[in-house]
Design an enzyme around this catalytic site. Structure first.
Site, short mmCIF file in Angstrom:
data_model
loop_
_atom_site.label_atom_id
_atom_site.label_comp_id
_atom_site.label_asym_id
_atom_site.label_seq_id
_atom_site.Cartn_x
_atom_site.Cartn_y
_atom_site.Cartn_z
N ALA A 1 0.86 -1.19 0.00
CA ALA A 1 0.00 0.00 0.00
C ALA A 1 0.90 1.24 0.00
O ALA A 1 2.06 1.16 0.35
CB ALA A 1 -0.88 -0.02 1.25
N GLY B 1 0.63 -5.22 0.59
CA GLY B 1 -0.52 -5.25 -0.33
C GLY B 1 -0.14 -5.82 -1.68
O GLY B 1 -0.96 -6.39 -2.39
N GLU C 1 4.11 -5.61 6.97
CA GLU C 1 3.22 -4.70 7.69
C GLU C 1 3.54 -4.64 9.18
O GLU C 1 3.41 -3.61 9.81
CB GLU C 1 1.76 -5.11 7.51
CG GLU C 1 1.19 -4.82 6.14
CD GLU C 1 1.43 -5.94 5.14
OE1 GLU C 1 2.35 -6.75 5.34
OE2 GLU C 1 0.69 -6.00 4.13
#
Ligand code: T1G
Length: 694
Positions: free
Chosen positions: A71, A110, A133
């Site tokens: 992301a 992502g 993450e």
């Protein structure tokens, strides 16, 4: 008035055809982050595929250095722009045509979730796949915690989501995360693979696969065993536990329910301070590499050969950094015995790394083959960079730099590894101060990631640019520091040590002070650190001259862990226990100095050791000894193990609030006496309610 015509916004996503395969290409430098325009483009591409019978299969690929690297972190905390990534990956997975992800570079976060939602994955051999993450205080929030265990198995998924460490393509292929490893032209192979799969296999939606969950269903203890095995590593962090819970939900619940748990756990983390701190730190680390007042196009000097003076612990560790990066090193010592000892330690260290499987024997030999030990100082003459790593005495260093000035070729960079001495004074011992810089490595130099690049008044811009570029090449995180006693890290360590020692006299014990620091999140407290590094560092070596507690300990051979005793007693496994001998020494000292001992609460220890560090960091900023507050945080996280989930001393100061810190320091000002003075910048921030880091 002419119509305002919207500028055609070129989407970073484009589509093209190869026969009846739709090729979806992302071109969103530098890392194909999945920002809003990319997400919108991916949805449009899948709609195109679904809406056209002539399309039989889809390939998703990226231009540039890497497949989607996750992301777009710079979007975090800003208003959400649809479609969000969870929707995008579901649309990919529900595409009526088989979707093949063509992976190169690093498919991260992502990005890997996009690949997981694709029906098939092909990758080039040097591709890496990961879910980092957790390093941002988060968890894969687009189905990753639910799909990854179904595709790669629960154990591998747990390791990946809680470590954040990417795995290589071969490892990914072995666990079924990659369907095929392809050499050569990735797109060509991906299209060929799409041709192969479109008719022969039902579409294996990873969200519907169950085969790899059975073992964990039969043995739910796997989760608590994993927690136990990693407890120390995760201590204080919230994200690892949330990741484990999300994978537990993947095993215990159907996908549709598990993904709701994932969403709730993700939102819980995203709204917390730890995630904010770790996302702040992600950018802080990258910002540290930039030198604000040097033009970006400044060319570095070429460094093909490095010389190191001193084959002790530091010299050896420093040399290993360059050898491991494939840069030859000439290492100089005064006598053969020291030279042999130093090179022997280097080989031993490499062999220990190889024994852990992190290097091959061949790589060890290759690294050592580039090492040239020498007793001849002149043999250093053709090195492009010299790093002096002898003991911390100014006259010794000045003598070495005077000799280097006579011997070294023009344009060579002359660096000192000094940990607190004045670089300008060292530079003044040469006729080329513009070529002199500080390269302060942290011990063990071949392990610790931090490198303080100490900028002398006359250090040339290209010398600094060379140092920053070299740091990246040897996998260090470099921070530019100004010339002051202790630069950034050690300068902030001093008030902490001074107050910690005074607290012992006033009534605290070493274990109380250390406990407060360890509970805060530090890997160890000041006295555990002294015992590890050596209580005798900086000791004057005269056992009859006893002016403070350290002198008293050193005088009776309590030099720390290496002697089995320091501030603590140690058993054969180096396990520490509080020492009555030390307690008596402390009490005797207090009596001699007429200090009335008292009960000291933990809050006072925080205020006198951690708040004073913030005060010193603020002085470093106001004196221009660091470019920015976030650089100070990078120094402390990488140099001393400050818990990254608190961002660093200056980020933490912002979460505490400058006013609260000033209030705490005012409470302690009297006790700290002349050892303490307020930073004007801190007082100013407190008054205006301003922050240091954003
Ligand atoms: N978003 C925005 N910018 C990014 C970025 C990202 N994901 N990754 C890198 N950059 C910028 C970086 O700030 C720098 O900018 C430039 O790109 C080059 O980066 C829902 C929530 C990919 C291994 O954590 O690990 O997906 O300084 O210097 O050394 O589940 O970047 O040039 O202006 O690091 O070649 C998960 C983070 C996101 C990957 C490349 N993904 N990036 O390393 O270059 S959360 C990550 C990296 C997520 C979903 C969740 C590395 C890299 P500037 P760089 P590099």
């Amino acid at each position: 008035m002419t119509d305002v015509i919207d500028k055609p916004t070129t989407s970073p996503i484009s589509t093209s055809r190869h026969g009846d395969v739709l090729i979806v290409t992302s071109n969103n430098p530098p890392v194909n982050a999945l920002g809003a325009a990319v997400r919108q483009g991916l949805v449009a591409a899948i709609e195109e595929a679904d809406g056209d019978d002539a399309i039989k299969a889809v390939v998703i690929r990226c231009e540039g250095q890497t497949f989607f690297a996750g992301a777009d972190i710079s979007e975090f905390g800003k208003p959400m722009v649809m479609p969000m990534l969870p929707q995008v990956v579901d649309i990919i997975e529900n595409c009526t045509k088989p979707v093949v992800a063509a992976i190169h570079g690093t498919a991260l976060g992502g990005g890997l979730e996009v690949a997981l939602a694709s029906h098939y994955r092909v990758a080039v051999p040097d591709a890496k796949l990961g879910v980092p993450e957790v390093k941002l205080g988060l968890l894969p929030g687009a189905g990753g915690t639910q799909r990854l265990p179904r595709v790669a198995g629960v154990q591998k998924a747990l390791e990946m989501v809680t470590s954040g460490t990417p795995i290589g393509a071969k490892d990914a292929y072995a666990v079924g995360l990659v369907d095929r490893i392809v050499e050569g032209e990735l797109l060509q192979h991906a299209v060929a693979y799409a041709d192969e799969v479109r008719d022969i296999r039902p579409l294996p939606k990873s969200s519907e696969r169950d085969d790899k969950l059975a073992e964990a269903r039969a043995n739910p203890a796997i989760f608590d065993e994993f927690r136990k095995a990693n407890g120390r590593k995760f201590r204080g962090f919230e994200a690892p536990e949330a990741n484990i819970k999300a994978v537990e939900a993947a095993v215990a619940k159907p996908y549709a329910e598990g993904v709701i748990d994932e969403r709730n756990l993700f939102m819980g983390l995203m709204s917390g301070t730890q995630a904010r701190a770790q996302q702040y730190f992600f950018f802080a680390e990258r910002k540290a590499a930039k030198i604000d007042d040097i033009p970006e196009d400044t060319q570095p000097r070429s460094v093909k050969k490095v010389g190191v003076i001193g084959a002790g612990t530091m010299g050896g560790g420093i040399s290993m950094n360059f050898l491991s990066a494939g840069i030859p090193v000439t290492i100089f010592e005064m006598n053969q015995e020291a030279l042999d000892r130093g090179t022997g330690v280097m080989r031993k260290n490499y062999e220990a790394t190889a024994a852990k499987g992190r290097m091959t024997g061949e790589q060890v030999e290759k690294a050592m083959a580039q090492l040239t030990p020498t007793l001849d100082f002149d043999a250093l003459a053709d090195c492009d960079l010299i790093i002096e790593a002898v003991f911390e005495q100014m006259d010794v260093k000045k003598d070495i730099f005077t000799r280097l000035d006579k011997v070294m070729k023009q344009g060579a960079i002359l660096a000192s590894n000094t940990s607190y001495l004045n670089i300008d004074e060292i530079a003044a011992a040469t006729s080329r101060p513009q070529d002199v810089v500080g390269l302060h490595f942290f011990s063990p130099a071949n392990v610790m990631k931090l490198l303080e690049v100490v900028r002398g008044a006359k250090t040339a811009p290209d010398v600094l640019v060379t140092a920053m570029q070299l740091a990246k090449k040897i996998k260090k995180v470099a921070v530019v520091a100004g010339v002051c006693h202790g630069f950034i890290g050690n300068r902030m360590l001093m008030p902490r040590q001074v107050e910690a020692t005074k607290l012992l006299l006033e009534g605290a014990t070493p274990e109380q002070v250390d406990r407060v620091h360890v509970e805060f999140g530090m890997p160890m407290g000041p006295f555990q650190m002294a015992d590890l590094a050596g209580v005798d560092i900086g000791w004057h070596r005269d056992p009859n001259r006893i002016e403070n507690i350290r002198d008293a300990l050193c005088a009776i051979d309590r030099w720390g862990q290496k002697k089995g005793a320091g501030f603590y007693d140690y058993d054969e496994k180096r396990r520490p226990t509080p020492s009555p001998v030390v307690q008596q020494i402390i009490e005797d000292f207090a009596a001699k100095q007429g200090v009335t001992r008292r009960q000291i609460d933990d809050e006072e220890i925080v205020e006198r050791t951690l708040y004073t560090m913030v005060n010193e960091g603020s002085k470093i900023l106001e004196e221009g000894m660091a470019q920015r507050a976030s650089d100070i945080d990078v120094v402390w996280v990488y140099g001393y193990g400050w818990p990254v989930y608190r961002g660093g001393p200056m980020f933490w100061a912002d979460t505490e609030g400058a006013a609260k810190i000033v209030e705490g320091l005012k409470r302690q000002e009297q006790r700290m006496g002349s050892d303490f003075s307020f930073s004007r910048l801190l007082l100013d921030k407190a008054e205006k309610g301003e922050k240091f880091t954003r």
